[in-house]
Design an enzyme around this catalytic site. Structure first.
Site, mmCIF file in Angstrom:
data_model
loop_
_atom_site.group_PDB
_atom_site.id
_atom_site.type_symbol
_atom_site.label_atom_id
_atom_site.label_comp_id
_atom_site.label_asym_id
_atom_site.label_seq_id
_atom_site.Cartn_x
_atom_site.Cartn_y
_atom_site.Cartn_z
ATOM 1 N N HIS B 166 93.882 39.734 10.687
ATOM 2 C CA HIS B 166 94.636 39.958 11.922
ATOM 3 C C HIS B 166 93.844 39.495 13.130
ATOM 4 O O HIS B 166 92.631 39.264 13.045
ATOM 5 C CB HIS B 166 94.962 41.448 12.083
ATOM 6 C CG HIS B 166 93.763 42.303 12.422
ATOM 7 N ND1 HIS B 166 92.773 42.608 11.511
ATOM 8 C CD2 HIS B 166 93.388 42.900 13.585
ATOM 9 C CE1 HIS B 166 91.854 43.376 12.088
ATOM 10 N NE2 HIS B 166 92.194 43.560 13.347
ATOM 11 N N HIS B 299 91.458 25.004 24.445
ATOM 12 C CA HIS B 299 90.375 24.949 23.446
ATOM 13 C C HIS B 299 90.179 26.320 22.820
ATOM 14 O O HIS B 299 90.574 27.342 23.395
ATOM 15 C CB HIS B 299 89.072 24.467 24.078
ATOM 16 C CG HIS B 299 88.599 25.328 25.213
ATOM 17 N ND1 HIS B 299 89.083 25.198 26.505
ATOM 18 C CD2 HIS B 299 87.699 26.339 25.257
ATOM 19 C CE1 HIS B 299 88.501 26.087 27.284
ATOM 20 N NE2 HIS B 299 87.653 26.805 26.556
ATOM 21 N N TYR B 319 65.498 39.378 25.518
ATOM 22 C CA TYR B 319 65.421 38.206 26.392
ATOM 23 C C TYR B 319 66.824 37.692 26.736
ATOM 24 O O TYR B 319 67.101 37.359 27.885
ATOM 25 C CB TYR B 319 64.600 37.099 25.737
ATOM 26 C CG TYR B 319 64.231 36.003 26.722
ATOM 27 C CD1 TYR B 319 63.240 36.214 27.682
ATOM 28 C CD2 TYR B 319 64.885 34.770 26.711
ATOM 29 C CE1 TYR B 319 62.910 35.225 28.604
ATOM 30 C CE2 TYR B 319 64.564 33.773 27.622
ATOM 31 C CZ TYR B 319 63.575 34.009 28.566
ATOM 32 O OH TYR B 319 63.253 33.031 29.475
HETATM 33 O O1 G1P Z 1 60.967 38.220 19.050
HETATM 34 P P1 G1P Z 1 61.565 39.017 17.938
HETATM 35 O O2 G1P Z 1 61.422 40.497 18.114
HETATM 36 O O3 G1P Z 1 61.146 38.526 16.604
HETATM 37 O O4 G1P Z 1 63.143 38.701 18.035
HETATM 38 C C1 G1P Z 1 64.092 39.462 18.698
HETATM 39 O O5 G1P Z 1 63.997 39.345 20.113
HETATM 40 C C2 G1P Z 1 64.195 38.028 20.633
HETATM 41 C C3 G1P Z 1 64.123 38.089 22.137
HETATM 42 O O6 G1P Z 1 65.089 38.964 22.683
HETATM 43 C C4 G1P Z 1 65.534 37.437 20.159
HETATM 44 O O7 G1P Z 1 65.604 36.082 20.540
HETATM 45 C C5 G1P Z 1 65.674 37.535 18.638
HETATM 46 O O8 G1P Z 1 66.973 37.111 18.256
HETATM 47 C C6 G1P Z 1 65.445 38.987 18.213
HETATM 48 O O9 G1P Z 1 65.547 39.077 16.812
#
Ligand code: G1P
Ligand code: G1P
Lengths: 351, 351
Positions: B166, B299, B319
């Site tokens: 769905h 799109h 981040y």
């Molecule tokens: O750096 P880590 O802890 O391995 O990774 C984690 O934080 C990062 C920064 O937010 C992200 O890009 C990753 O996807 C997440 O798994």
């Protein structure tokens, strides 16, 4: 027709800091939940695990051996998303295909030598040491890079792969997307109104009171009017402070204490180690450090995903990814719940 | 110094459609993964479950009984985030506290009477029926509302609480945030260059070829230059089409066929029922339907979270939430992987 009540009637709210709208549909909390629940937390984390690369004395992926640190400990991320020396992609050949150079460093900061503590379970002086380390890494990396992003991913739900209490620091040669937006908004507000956006915002929230969670001599914590995550908060100094290193010793002590209170409330909300991503935003650094950054006000964002319980989160999917963020309780309701929670951690209460 | 190679050297890319930057750090795929893995999929879904509110003949939360439908089936969401008659919050008393009225409707559309199929396992004529229903719900709700957002959350990982195939349709009196951005970008590109942004973008991608996944007589699928999710794709008509209802019968048949191919490739990538959120974007509707929307090109965006396997996803956390989206393989690498996958579904292959 009915009188508008935010807790009953859907509406949209504007985030003037990040130039974004959110849909607030508080009546949605009434719907039953049949979706995915999160796996329960790992029950016990050993205080010291010689195989955990964040522990004192452990060997990391790079072959380096950690010192037997007893406070905070900062080291280079062994799998950095940003490296100091990447070549430039060169000029773009078309306006729809724009790429630019990115240089930087990624560091990891351990908060404590023990793996089985979290910030709310650390003492105020121990948290103060973390704040001092945040200030000095900002100073150190800010000497070279335009933006120093300190962030903590807490909990497996937030992609955190290691239970040891730690955060990350990614410094970059460019202003990241959200920093650019906050720069644009704060600059234009200052131009128009002659004072920093977040200073006026704090003053208003202190008057209005219904979104306040905690206040102290030097700080305040509130659920912003435009919060997206169910229990999102904004942590702000009362004084006009542009960057972490400017904080006075008294402000740092007070920050440690209000952080402990906020994170204790968070853990108490669903009696779990509350997952979140958090991070600090302050005026840009690097070669632009000398510019006028008076429109900036230092602040931290807390983005916790849980909505209903320790295992039921808010999913930011479909509508949120394609159209607009949507929340299921009002920021005022969230603030009220957080305000009402005790400041003593549930793990420390004699039952 | 080294020559720039996108697959080796981090860089940032610009998304001209949504005015956003992404950090591309392809070397990050080398890091080991120790974080959360997703729970395995529910093994078997019964074809018919009288207690599932999406099934033919079932009773819903509202007490209504579903008809014994045998194609697609559209009904009102019993827990709508948008309702037709919410009162107006009234004028804002401060520029930092802006709220506006939001009105709308939320519908659910079942794709098929059976719970144990997904789009890639449906026949081309069955998918064509879904496309026709998408076009007619856009027409129906677009008569009254400014934006009709069709979106599908597929898989528990994407917050989907019901395995029955769905999608949802949320129509609103306002342009949602991302629609506003796409409107702004497409309008200003058209003003500057005299043609629709996405028409020029398609032409360029057809020339450059390295991000193409599938092409057909009337459609193309590509991994956009600025993709954020590991295997994100963009599905576009070749002809200049502003809204779903404008699609000709031949374009609809061809869309059904290319969707089946794309979703089969997705499932084949990690041999799992591939989770994603997807949605359609087209020119605004409602009272503004008569305006000039020539800068818009219809799109669909596909945002799948998986990165490394059926159980290891990309976390958009720390981040990404505080600074900027970051991806771990280049869009060109993702397109190459998707191109190489067979167009026959792994479940249908004799082993
Ligand atoms: O750096 P880590 O802890 O391995 O990774 C984690 O934080 C990062 C920064 O937010 C992200 O890009 C990753 O996807 C997440 O798994
Ligand atoms: O409407 P559902 O499927 O119950 O809910 C799901 O999709 C919605 C729209 O993307 C989200 O707001 C919810 O967080 C998610 O759980």
């Amino acid at each position: 027709s009915a009188t508008f009540r935010a807790s009953e009637h859907q509406h949209i709210r504007y985030n003037p800091l990040q130039d974004e709208w959110v849909l607030v549909s508080a009546h949605r909390m009434k719907r039953p939940w049949q979706g995915q629940v999160e796996p329960p937390l790992m029950k016990t984390v050993p205080r010291h695990d010689p195989l955990n690369p964040l522990c004192p004395g452990a060997t990391r992926a790079s072959g380096e051996v950690n010192p037997h640190y007893d406070g905070t400990f900062l080291f280079d991320n062994d799998f950095p998303a940003l490296q100091p020396d990447a070549p430039d992609p060169g000029p773009s050949d078309h306006p729809l295909f724009r790429a630019e150079a990115a240089r930087g460093v990624c560091k990891v900061m351990c908060f404590h030598p023990w793996s089985d503590v979290t910030l709310p379970l650390m003492s105020v002086p121990e948290i103060r040491a973390v704040i001092d380390s945040w200030a000095s890494v900002t100073e150190e990396l800010g000497a070279q890079y335009a933006w120093v992003q300190i962030f903590e991913n807490k909990g497996a739900m937030m992609g955190c792969s290691n239970p040891h209490p730690h955060c990350q620091v990614w410094a970059s040669s460019f202003l990241p997307d959200i920093a650019r937006r906050e720069e644009r908004s704060q600059q234009s507000y200052h131009k128009q109104h002659g004072e920093p956006l977040l200073m006026e915002y704090s003053r208003q929230e202190l008057l209005r009171k219904d979104r306040l969670v905690l206040t102290s001599e030097h700080w305040l914590v509130l659920v912003p009017f435009w919060a997206v995550w169910p229990f999102q908060t904004l942590l702000l100094p009362r004084r006009h402070v542009r960057q972490l290193p400017e904080l006075t010793p008294a402000e740092r002590d007070d920050l440690a204490s209000i952080m402990k209170k906020l994170l204790t409330k968070y853990d108490n909300l669903f009696e779990t180690s509350f997952p979140y991503s958090m991070g600090w935003h302050g005026a840009p650094t690097g070669s632009e450090a000398g510019a006028n950054w008076d429109h900036w006000q230092l602040h931290a964002h807390y983005y916790p995903p849980l909505l209903r319980s320790a295992t039921v989160r808010k999913f930011m999917v479909g509508y949120e990814m394609l159209a607009q963020a949507q929340r299921d309780l009002t920021p005022e309701q969230a603030a009220e719940k957080l305000r009402a929670l005790p400041e003593v951690h549930y793990c420390l209460v004699q039952k």
